[in-house]
Motif scaffolding. Sequence first.
Motif, PDB file in Angstrom:
ATOM      1  N   PHE A   8       0.829  -1.208   0.000  1.00 44.04           N
ATOM      2  CA  PHE A   8       0.000   0.000   0.000  1.00 44.04           C
ATOM      3  C   PHE A   8       0.862   1.255   0.000  1.00 44.04           C
ATOM      4  CE2 PHE A   8      -1.908   3.416   2.517  1.00 44.04           C
ATOM      5  CZ  PHE A   8      -2.979   3.746   1.685  1.00 44.04           C
ATOM      6  N   TYR A   9       1.868   1.298   0.870  1.00 42.25           N
ATOM      7  CA  TYR A   9       2.743   2.469   0.934  1.00 42.25           C
ATOM      8  C   TYR A   9       3.456   2.693  -0.397  1.00 42.25           C
ATOM      9  CZ  TYR A   9       1.969   2.304   5.997  1.00 42.25           C
ATOM     10  OH  TYR A   9       1.405   2.297   7.252  1.00 42.25           O
ATOM     11  N   GLN A  10       3.856   1.611  -1.048  1.00 43.84           N
ATOM     12  CA  GLN A  10       4.500   1.743  -2.354  1.00 43.84           C
ATOM     13  C   GLN A  10       3.519   2.282  -3.388  1.00 43.84           C
ATOM     14  OE1 GLN A  10       5.996  -2.266  -2.799  1.00 43.84           O
ATOM     15  NE2 GLN A  10       8.034  -1.686  -2.086  1.00 43.84           N
ATOM     16  N   GLU A  11       2.284   1.805  -3.362  1.00 41.59           N
ATOM     17  CA  GLU A  11       1.259   2.249  -4.316  1.00 41.59           C
ATOM     18  C   GLU A  11       0.953   3.736  -4.178  1.00 41.59           C
ATOM     19  OE1 GLU A  11      -2.142  -0.242  -3.730  1.00 41.59           O
ATOM     20  OE2 GLU A  11      -1.100  -2.030  -4.458  1.00 41.59           O
ATOM     21  N   VAL A  12       0.973   4.244  -2.952  1.00 45.84           N
ATOM     22  CA  VAL A  12       0.652   5.660  -2.740  1.00 45.84           C
ATOM     23  C   VAL A  12       1.887   6.555  -2.789  1.00 45.84           C
ATOM     24  CG1 VAL A  12      -1.453   5.149  -1.452  1.00 45.84           C
ATOM     25  CG2 VAL A  12       0.693   5.500  -0.195  1.00 45.84           C
ATOM     26  N   GLY A  13       3.039   5.951  -3.092  1.00 45.81           N
ATOM     27  CA  GLY A  13       4.253   6.741  -3.267  1.00 45.81           C
ATOM     28  C   GLY A  13       5.009   7.073  -1.998  1.00 45.81           C
TER      29      GLY A  13
END
Length: 98
Positions: A8-13
């Motif tokens: 999730f953190y990777q997806e939201v940058g």
Amino acid sequence: EYLRRKEFYQEVGQRHYYFMNVGNGEVIDACRKGNHARFINHSCDPNCETQKWLVKGELAIGLFALKDMAAGDELTFDYNFERYGDKPMRCYCGTKAC
């Protein structure tokens, strides 16, 4: 849960994570609700260590000095980097022990 949050953190940058593995599959995620200790840097020659304590039945993590320090010294501890995937994390601490 750790992998879900990391994805999730990777997806939201979000580029920086504050996860601490405490064992038995438990991971502390200080990304959103951690205190200032989440910004303590890693060192291969640290002046502090983490210790697990049970406080009123709850797992707590404490940071304890390994040596005397002067006021204003940077606090560091060994993150004991874990490898995920093929690329190991590179250490930039710059100590002689690195």
